[in-house]
Design a protein around this motif. Structure first.
Motif, PDB file in Angstrom:
ATOM      1  N   VAL A 127       0.819  -1.215   0.000  1.00 31.78           N
ATOM      2  CA  VAL A 127       0.000   0.000   0.000  1.00 31.78           C
ATOM      3  C   VAL A 127       0.850   1.262   0.000  1.00 31.78           C
ATOM      4  N   THR A 128       0.298   2.313  -0.575  1.00 30.97           N
ATOM      5  CA  THR A 128       0.886   3.650  -0.513  1.00 30.97           C
ATOM      6  C   THR A 128      -0.016   4.531   0.348  1.00 30.97           C
ATOM      7  N   GLY A 180      -7.699   8.465  -4.816  1.00 31.54           N
ATOM      8  CA  GLY A 180      -7.209   7.855  -6.039  1.00 31.54           C
ATOM      9  C   GLY A 180      -6.442   6.573  -5.803  1.00 31.54           C
ATOM     10  N   GLY A 181      -6.670   5.925  -4.655  1.00 28.81           N
ATOM     11  CA  GLY A 181      -5.961   4.702  -4.310  1.00 28.81           C
ATOM     12  C   GLY A 181      -6.843   3.469  -4.401  1.00 28.81           C
ATOM     13  N   GLY A 182      -6.295   2.357  -3.924  1.00 25.43           N
ATOM     14  CA  GLY A 182      -7.027   1.100  -3.896  1.00 25.43           C
ATOM     15  C   GLY A 182      -7.295   0.663  -2.469  1.00 25.43           C
ATOM     16  N   ILE A 183      -7.846  -0.541  -2.318  1.00 23.34           N
ATOM     17  CA  ILE A 183      -8.237  -1.052  -1.006  1.00 23.34           C
ATOM     18  C   ILE A 183      -7.599  -2.417  -0.772  1.00 23.34           C
ATOM     19  N   LEU A 184      -6.974  -2.576   0.381  1.00 23.78           N
ATOM     20  CA  LEU A 184      -6.444  -3.867   0.825  1.00 23.78           C
ATOM     21  C   LEU A 184      -7.249  -4.323   2.031  1.00 23.78           C
ATOM     22  N   VAL A 185      -7.877  -5.490   1.924  1.00 20.44           N
ATOM     23  CA  VAL A 185      -8.591  -6.111   3.046  1.00 20.44           C
ATOM     24  C   VAL A 185      -7.696  -7.190   3.633  1.00 20.44           C
TER      25      VAL A 185
END
Length: 415
Positions: A127-128, A180-185
């Motif tokens: 992740v960033t 503007g990011g993504g998702i980590l579960v």
């Protein structure tokens, strides 16, 4: 003048540290001695050990000892010297990675020198600051520490609570749209304290509506669940939908180190970007060759897992029939829930060890809420029916003393 940094340490030793004078060497940092097995020595006495994560009984299996010993004799414990990227890379490490990937049905795997720092570093690399993490509140400390490294937003959901998960994945999706990011579960395959499986199938069902990736820590599921011990993803039929799979060699494999597995591009990215692996020594050859042997035994000796579950079922059904609360465990991990405070728990465990010859882990606040005690039992393939019968008898005896206030009186006199 600035305050002395160490002044706080003298004033506040922490929720566990404040008990160090009474507990150290016995309740915490105990010394179990002798070969790793169902019975070991503690405080000069033989005890039935329920605190060793040697699920399949491989720690002192003759075939494992033979391979470990030969590998150590050939290579010592230093080889290969240095980090994988610089000088610690070998064909045997690559072989173990290929076999791990094949075993858990993933395209590629990468070895980690230690599980704890490995998964922390994986989270950090995945992740960033623009990305959002969503994780179960009961995940292991290594995951919590990995999340703490994250410079972006994170949301925590109530343990295995899909209503809470949905609420937080919605919040995460809105936040990710803004950044503007993504998702980590992140979930565990098996939660090590209470023995519950993570609700992976239900979590994955949300993927059709929310664009997230799933990281699963399967430290306790690998080797114990699913066909051939291939893990919780196989147990629940969702292995293909786990994007990054993590397992450790420290439990069913009775060693140390770990691996990550997933899509080739993702694992290669982690291989080049996990700081804990780039700047730390490679997994020693003795452990790599030993892990290859252990993995082969998982594949070819299903009787090990069968014996583990025979013992697990006997222990758990016996305790439940005796009226004990085991919560909602769905795995080998067997938590026995009792009510009491820390001093009572200490008196009770002393009685268990000294008078009944039973050694198990004690879990108290701050790991669990105040007023609750968990006696955590880990059955293995090496335990016997006699071990199980003696333990259930002992637990019935200590429950009576806990409920009638005997331990409270003993604790008061100890304090």
């Amino acid at each position: 003048m600035t305050k002395d940094l160490f002044a706080r340490i003298k004033e506040d030793k922490g929720p566990l540290g404040k008990w160090a004078e009474q507990a150290e060497g016995y309740y915490v940092f105990p010394k179990l001695e002798g070969p790793i097995s169902n019975r070991m020595s503690f405080n000069g006495k033989k005890v039935i050990t329920w605190s060793i994560n040697d699920y399949l009984g491989l720690a002192n299996h003759p075939e494992v000892l033979k391979v470990d010993g030969a590998a150590a004799a050939e290579h010592g414990m230093a080889y290969p010297m240095g980090a994988r990227m610089m000088s610690g890379h070998t064909p045997i490490h690559e072989q173990l990675e290929r076999e791990c990937a094949e075993f858990v049905d993933k395209e590629k795997a990468y070895l980690l020198n230690f599980g704890y720092q490995g998964i922390m570093s994986a989270i950090d690399a995945l992740v960033t600051k623009h990305d959002v993490i969503v994780y179960d509140i009961d995940t292991h400390a290594c995951i919590i520490d990995g999340v703490r490294l994250h410079a972006g937003k994170r949301f925590v959901y109530r343990h295995n609570d899909m209503e809470s998960f949905e609420k937080n994945i919605k919040r995460a999706a809105k936040m990710a749209e803004k950044t503007g990011g993504g998702i980590l579960v992140i979930s565990e395959g098996v939660f090590g304290m209470r023995g519950e499986q993570g609700r992976l199938k239900e979590i994955i069902s949300f993927k059709k509506d929310y664009n997230f990736r799933l990281l699963v820590d399967d430290a306790h599921g690998f080797g114990t669940l699913g066909k051939g011990g291939r893990g919780t993803g196989f147990e629940q039929g969702v292995q293909d939908d786990i994007d990054v799979y993590f397992a450790t060699f420290a439990k069913s494999m009775a060693g140390f180190g770990a691996f990550l597995a997933g899509n080739k591009d993702v694992i290669q990215y982690l291989q080049y970007n996990m700081r804990s692996q780039t700047f730390a020594k490679s997994l020693p050859m003795a452990m790599v060759k030993g892990a290859l042997k252990r993995l082969d035994m998982l594949r070819t000796m299903p009787e090990l897992k069968a014996k583990l579950w025979e013992n697990t079922n006997a222990l758990q059904s016996g305790l439940r029939n005796a009226g004990f609360d085991l919560g909602t465990t769905q795995t080998c991990i067997t938590p026995v829930f009792l009510n009491g405070d820390i001093p009572e728990a200490m008196a009770m465990v002393n009685d268990l060890r000294e008078n009944h010859g039973i050694f198990c882990s004690i879990v108290v606040y701050p790991v669990i809420p105040k007023g609750l005690i968990i006696l955590r039992l880990i059955p293995t393939a090496t335990h016997t029916q006699e071990d199980i019968d003696l333990t259930i008898t002992a637990f019935s005896a200590i429950r009576e003393l806990l409920e009638n206030g005997t331990y409270k009186k003993i604790a008061a006199s100890m304090m």
